[in-house]
Design an enzyme around this catalytic site. Sequence first.
Site, PDB file in Angstrom:
ATOM      1  N   LEU A 130       9.063  -2.409  11.704  1.00 52.22           N
ATOM      2  CA  LEU A 130       8.785  -1.296  10.792  1.00 52.22           C
ATOM      3  C   LEU A 130       7.333  -1.386  10.326  1.00 52.22           C
ATOM      4  O   LEU A 130       6.809  -2.467  10.076  1.00 52.22           O
ATOM      5  CB  LEU A 130       9.704  -1.352   9.568  1.00 52.22           C
ATOM      6  CG  LEU A 130      11.198  -1.243   9.795  1.00 52.22           C
ATOM      7  CD1 LEU A 130      11.906  -0.951   8.466  1.00 52.22           C
ATOM      8  CD2 LEU A 130      11.552  -0.182  10.796  1.00 52.22           C
ATOM      9  N   SER A 131       6.698  -0.227  10.241  1.00 53.63           N
ATOM     10  CA  SER A 131       5.321  -0.162   9.758  1.00 53.63           C
ATOM     11  C   SER A 131       5.071   1.242   9.230  1.00 53.63           C
ATOM     12  O   SER A 131       5.570   2.223   9.807  1.00 53.63           O
ATOM     13  CB  SER A 131       4.345  -0.459  10.909  1.00 53.63           C
ATOM     14  OG  SER A 131       3.044  -0.015  10.564  1.00 53.63           O
ATOM     15  N   MET A 135       0.843  -1.199   0.000  1.00 55.76           N
ATOM     16  CA  MET A 135       0.000   0.000   0.000  1.00 55.76           C
ATOM     17  C   MET A 135       0.882   1.254   0.000  1.00 55.76           C
ATOM     18  O   MET A 135       0.404   2.349   0.300  1.00 55.76           O
ATOM     19  CB  MET A 135      -0.927   0.009   1.212  1.00 55.76           C
ATOM     20  CG  MET A 135      -1.886  -1.181   1.218  1.00 55.76           C
ATOM     21  SD  MET A 135      -3.415  -0.880   2.125  1.00 55.76           S
ATOM     22  CE  MET A 135      -2.792  -0.536   3.749  1.00 55.76           C
ATOM     23  N   GLY A 136       2.163   1.103  -0.315  1.00 59.51           N
ATOM     24  CA  GLY A 136       3.049   2.267  -0.396  1.00 59.51           C
ATOM     25  C   GLY A 136       3.511   2.740   0.964  1.00 59.51           C
ATOM     26  O   GLY A 136       3.480   1.983   1.941  1.00 59.51           O
ATOM     27  N   ALA A 137       3.963   4.017   1.032  1.00 65.11           N
ATOM     28  CA  ALA A 137       4.632   4.547   2.235  1.00 65.11           C
ATOM     29  C   ALA A 137       5.747   3.568   2.605  1.00 65.11           C
ATOM     30  O   ALA A 137       5.843   3.070   3.733  1.00 65.11           O
ATOM     31  CB  ALA A 137       3.649   4.747   3.386  1.00 65.11           C
ATOM     32  N   LEU A 138       6.603   3.318   1.627  1.00 66.63           N
ATOM     33  CA  LEU A 138       7.569   2.220   1.711  1.00 66.63           C
ATOM     34  C   LEU A 138       8.612   2.416   2.801  1.00 66.63           C
ATOM     35  O   LEU A 138       9.033   3.534   3.091  1.00 66.63           O
ATOM     36  CB  LEU A 138       8.292   2.072   0.370  1.00 66.63           C
ATOM     37  CG  LEU A 138       7.398   1.757  -0.830  1.00 66.63           C
ATOM     38  CD1 LEU A 138       8.252   1.607  -2.088  1.00 66.63           C
ATOM     39  CD2 LEU A 138       6.567   0.497  -0.597  1.00 66.63           C
ATOM     40  N   HIS A 149       9.153  -3.374   3.305  1.00 62.94           N
ATOM     41  CA  HIS A 149       8.689  -3.573   1.925  1.00 62.94           C
ATOM     42  C   HIS A 149       9.877  -3.928   1.011  1.00 62.94           C
ATOM     43  O   HIS A 149       9.770  -4.802   0.152  1.00 62.94           O
ATOM     44  CB  HIS A 149       8.044  -2.290   1.386  1.00 62.94           C
ATOM     45  CG  HIS A 149       6.823  -1.834   2.122  1.00 62.94           C
ATOM     46  ND1 HIS A 149       6.816  -0.727   2.933  1.00 62.94           N
ATOM     47  CD2 HIS A 149       5.551  -2.317   2.152  1.00 62.94           C
ATOM     48  CE1 HIS A 149       5.603  -0.543   3.428  1.00 62.94           C
ATOM     49  NE2 HIS A 149       4.820  -1.497   2.990  1.00 62.94           N
ATOM     50  N   GLN A 196      -2.523 -12.023   8.380  1.00 67.91           N
ATOM     51  CA  GLN A 196      -2.774 -11.746   6.960  1.00 67.91           C
ATOM     52  C   GLN A 196      -2.115 -12.807   6.082  1.00 67.91           C
ATOM     53  O   GLN A 196      -2.722 -13.321   5.136  1.00 67.91           O
ATOM     54  CB  GLN A 196      -2.222 -10.357   6.632  1.00 67.91           C
ATOM     55  CG  GLN A 196      -2.130 -10.032   5.157  1.00 67.91           C
ATOM     56  CD  GLN A 196      -1.765  -8.581   4.937  1.00 67.91           C
ATOM     57  OE1 GLN A 196      -2.593  -7.708   5.133  1.00 67.91           O
ATOM     58  NE2 GLN A 196      -0.540  -8.307   4.538  1.00 67.91           N
TER      59      GLN A 196
END
Length: 288
Positions: free
Chosen positions: A190-191, A36-39, A43, A159
Amino acid sequence: MSDSSGPPTVRTVADLRAAVATWRSAGETIALVPTMGALHEGHLSLVRAAHANASKVVATLFVNPTQFGENEDLSTYPRDEDRDRELFAQEKVDLLFAPAIDQMYGENDSTRIDVGELGTCLDGEYRPGFFVGVATVVAKLLLQSLPDVALFGEKDFQQLQVIRRMVSDLHIPVEIMGVPTVREADGLALSSRNAYLTPEEREAAPALYSVLNKIADAARSGGDLPAAIDDGMDELRAAGFSSVDYLTVRNADTFAVIDASTDLQRFPGRVLGAAHLGKARLIDNVKL
Ligand code: AMP
């Protein structure tokens, strides 16, 4: 096909399929990395694992509205496509699929995928409909791109298991790979949502990982699990967490509750936690 300063980018399912078909006919293998981006580095570790497992890497960038509840952060979710494109380019992503909403959810779209109990316990209880949204969008992405392998982070462990179940139940011909959680030096996973934390909350945040590890130690040494969980709840509240949704030890495949009578040699165990800190809801988990 290419927007400036980023990897080759497609925005329609037709263009995605055409690019993948060209690679297929040239004998390439394909890995998919949905985001969903905001890497962040989490990611990027998925992209690196993807390169190690296929000759072409397709990343996706789509903030999926169906996995957000009414009172959740869809409108404020961090978005920075230019930065994400640059990071994907640095990691040599071969193709970025960044669809608009109408590509993913056409007019009259109504099909939803519900994996049942696996998606209604734990986070599914606190975020009703979340895993229906996740399973539905991941099924769409898999069927649009038909990769050999798709990679997901163990950070979002439930998930990952929901997706494995969905792929198995629907006979989708793809290998699902889990990638270990990338953490800050102090243990915080990380999130993208860590951006919501104030400096003081950021200092308190690693308590979640530390509490999960203490519960895992108690489980491994046959200690008093309910007491370890109670202590963990207290520790989180003392650190400044406003509420704890769950701290629990589960069978990693079924999410059945594990207690002192469970033979951990025979059951893969996982300690999972979710708790609120300021505006952020943090989740994390550790393997037993
Ligand atoms: P998101 O953009 O939050 O939907 O996450 C996209 C993918 O990155 C999912 O498969 C996540 O599980 C994975 N991911 C998120 N955070 C981490 C992390 N800290 N370490 C490894 N993978 C992660």
